[in-house]
Design a protein around this motif. Structure first.
Motif, PDB file in Angstrom:
ATOM      1  N   SER A 268       0.828  -1.212   0.000  1.00 10.72           N
ATOM      2  CA  SER A 268       0.000   0.000   0.000  1.00 10.72           C
ATOM      3  C   SER A 268       0.854   1.250   0.000  1.00 10.72           C
ATOM      4  O   SER A 268       0.613   2.185  -0.777  1.00 10.72           O
ATOM      5  CB  SER A 268      -0.942   0.006   1.209  1.00 10.72           C
TER       6      SER A 268
ATOM      7  N   GLU B 276       2.537   1.648  -3.431  1.00 10.90           N
ATOM      8  CA  GLU B 276       1.594   2.081  -4.463  1.00 10.90           C
ATOM      9  C   GLU B 276       1.235   3.554  -4.296  1.00 10.90           C
ATOM     10  O   GLU B 276       1.148   4.293  -5.282  1.00 10.90           O
ATOM     11  CB  GLU B 276       0.325   1.220  -4.448  1.00 10.90           C
ATOM     12  N   ILE B 277       1.043   3.996  -3.057  1.00 12.51           N
ATOM     13  CA  ILE B 277       0.772   5.410  -2.811  1.00 12.51           C
ATOM     14  C   ILE B 277       1.978   6.238  -3.233  1.00 12.51           C
ATOM     15  O   ILE B 277       1.851   7.263  -3.901  1.00 12.51           O
ATOM     16  CB  ILE B 277       0.423   5.656  -1.324  1.00 12.51           C
TER      17      ILE B 277
ATOM     18  N   GLY C  27       2.652   7.317  -6.971  1.00  8.11           N
ATOM     19  CA  GLY C  27       1.952   8.434  -7.586  1.00  8.11           C
ATOM     20  C   GLY C  27       0.953   8.019  -8.655  1.00  8.11           C
ATOM     21  O   GLY C  27       0.430   8.868  -9.371  1.00  8.11           O
ATOM     22  N   ASN C  28       0.650   6.727  -8.756  1.00  2.00           N
ATOM     23  CA  ASN C  28      -0.304   6.232  -9.746  1.00  2.00           C
ATOM     24  C   ASN C  28      -1.716   6.632  -9.301  1.00  2.00           C
ATOM     25  O   ASN C  28      -2.286   6.043  -8.390  1.00  2.00           O
ATOM     26  CB  ASN C  28      -0.175   4.711  -9.861  1.00  2.00           C
ATOM     27  N   GLU C  29      -2.282   7.631  -9.964  1.00  2.69           N
ATOM     28  CA  GLU C  29      -3.589   8.167  -9.587  1.00  2.69           C
ATOM     29  C   GLU C  29      -4.730   7.172  -9.777  1.00  2.69           C
ATOM     30  O   GLU C  29      -5.762   7.280  -9.120  1.00  2.69           O
ATOM     31  CB  GLU C  29      -3.884   9.460 -10.352  1.00  2.69           C
TER      32      GLU C  29
ATOM     33  N   TYR D 255      -4.704   5.253  -6.479  1.00  2.88           N
ATOM     34  CA  TYR D 255      -4.428   6.044  -5.282  1.00  2.88           C
ATOM     35  C   TYR D 255      -5.533   5.906  -4.232  1.00  2.88           C
ATOM     36  O   TYR D 255      -5.260   5.558  -3.078  1.00  2.88           O
ATOM     37  CB  TYR D 255      -4.228   7.515  -5.667  1.00  2.88           C
ATOM     38  N   GLU D 256      -6.760   6.179  -4.604  1.00  4.17           N
ATOM     39  CA  GLU D 256      -7.874   6.135  -3.643  1.00  4.17           C
ATOM     40  C   GLU D 256      -8.041   4.745  -3.024  1.00  4.17           C
ATOM     41  O   GLU D 256      -8.307   4.625  -1.831  1.00  4.17           O
ATOM     42  CB  GLU D 256      -9.181   6.583  -4.300  1.00  4.17           C
TER      43      GLU D 256
ATOM     44  N   ILE E 182      -5.266   4.319  -0.464  1.00  2.00           N
ATOM     45  CA  ILE E 182      -5.516   5.131   0.731  1.00  2.00           C
ATOM     46  C   ILE E 182      -6.552   4.428   1.601  1.00  2.00           C
ATOM     47  O   ILE E 182      -6.387   4.328   2.823  1.00  2.00           O
ATOM     48  CB  ILE E 182      -5.977   6.560   0.358  1.00  2.00           C
TER      49      ILE E 182
ATOM     50  N   PRO F  46       5.066  11.443  -3.582  1.00  3.85           N
ATOM     51  CA  PRO F  46       3.615  11.261  -3.432  1.00  3.85           C
ATOM     52  C   PRO F  46       3.207  10.551  -2.135  1.00  3.85           C
ATOM     53  O   PRO F  46       2.068  10.667  -1.695  1.00  3.85           O
ATOM     54  CB  PRO F  46       3.220  10.421  -4.650  1.00  3.85           C
TER      55      PRO F  46
ATOM     56  N   GLY G  61      -0.214  11.132   0.460  1.00  5.82           N
ATOM     57  CA  GLY G  61      -1.005   9.977   0.886  1.00  5.82           C
ATOM     58  C   GLY G  61      -1.093   9.867   2.395  1.00  5.82           C
ATOM     59  O   GLY G  61      -2.155   9.557   2.942  1.00  5.82           O
TER      60      GLY G  61
ATOM     61  N   ASP H 100      -3.636  12.245   3.602  1.00 10.77           N
ATOM     62  CA  ASP H 100      -4.988  11.740   3.370  1.00 10.77           C
ATOM     63  C   ASP H 100      -5.366  10.642   4.359  1.00 10.77           C
ATOM     64  O   ASP H 100      -6.498  10.589   4.837  1.00 10.77           O
ATOM     65  CB  ASP H 100      -5.141  11.246   1.930  1.00 10.77           C
TER      66      ASP H 100
END
Length: 174
Positions: free
Chosen positions: A33, A36-37, A40-42, A45-46, A49, A86, A90, A93
């Motif tokens: 996790s 991956e955060i 910066g792969n949008e 991302y969510e 998170i 990035p 994260g 967030d």
């Protein structure tokens, strides 16, 4: 026949790469996790998170907010890709979703814990970069306090520059 350990990871060191065995599925969820955060792969991302927030809630269920955040910071310091910018957005967030009150004070305490005898520059880097992305007055005050404390200390010039840059970034955005 079971293959032990289940996961392996290459970790960069000053003298090349070292193989690190990971025997814990929960730890692997954290590492993936955070990576991956940090990538910066949008597109994912969510999802990452949400996964990381759920991991923290499950892992530290029933603990105080301060204990939860400090323990989470130790995991991020030890296993997170701290060189990937990035990651810090994260972390902001995740902390927002966890609704941690007084995160700036906890980060300042974590900075102090990674100073002196423990002398963990990765922990200090994590704090400065996270305070920078929080963009609150409390984060700015914590950065100013860190800067004042480090003025009379012998710290690496790049760390001092990192602190000054974080303070300048806040002032430019304010």
């Amino acid at each position: 026949m079971k293959f032990e350990p289940v996961y392996w990871m290459l970790e960069r060191g000053s003298d090349g790469y070292h193989i690190v065995a990971i025997n814990n599925n929960d730890l692997m969820i954290l590492i993936v996790s955070l990576s991956e955060i940090g990538s910066g792969n949008e597109q994912i991302y969510e999802k990452m998170i949400a996964r990381l927030t759920d991991w923290v809630r499950f892992r530290f269920k029933g603990k105080s907010q301060e204990h939860t955040m400090l323990a989470f910071l130790v995991y991020v310091r030890d296993w997170g890709p701290l060189g990937m910018e990035p990651l810090y957005r994260g972390l902001k967030d995740v902390l927002t979703r966890l609704d941690i009150t007084g995160a700036e004070r906890i980060l300042f305490d974590f900075y102090a814990d990674n100073w002196g005898l423990r002398d963990n520059r990765h922990g200090r880097l994590l704090v400065v970069k996270t305070l920078e992305v929080l963009e609150t007055q409390e984060a700015h005050r914590a950065l100013e306090a860190i800067s004042a404390h480090t003025q009379s200390q012998n710290i690496p010039p790049e760390e001092s520059q990192l602190i000054r840059n974080a303070i300048r970034t806040y002032k430019e955005k304010a």
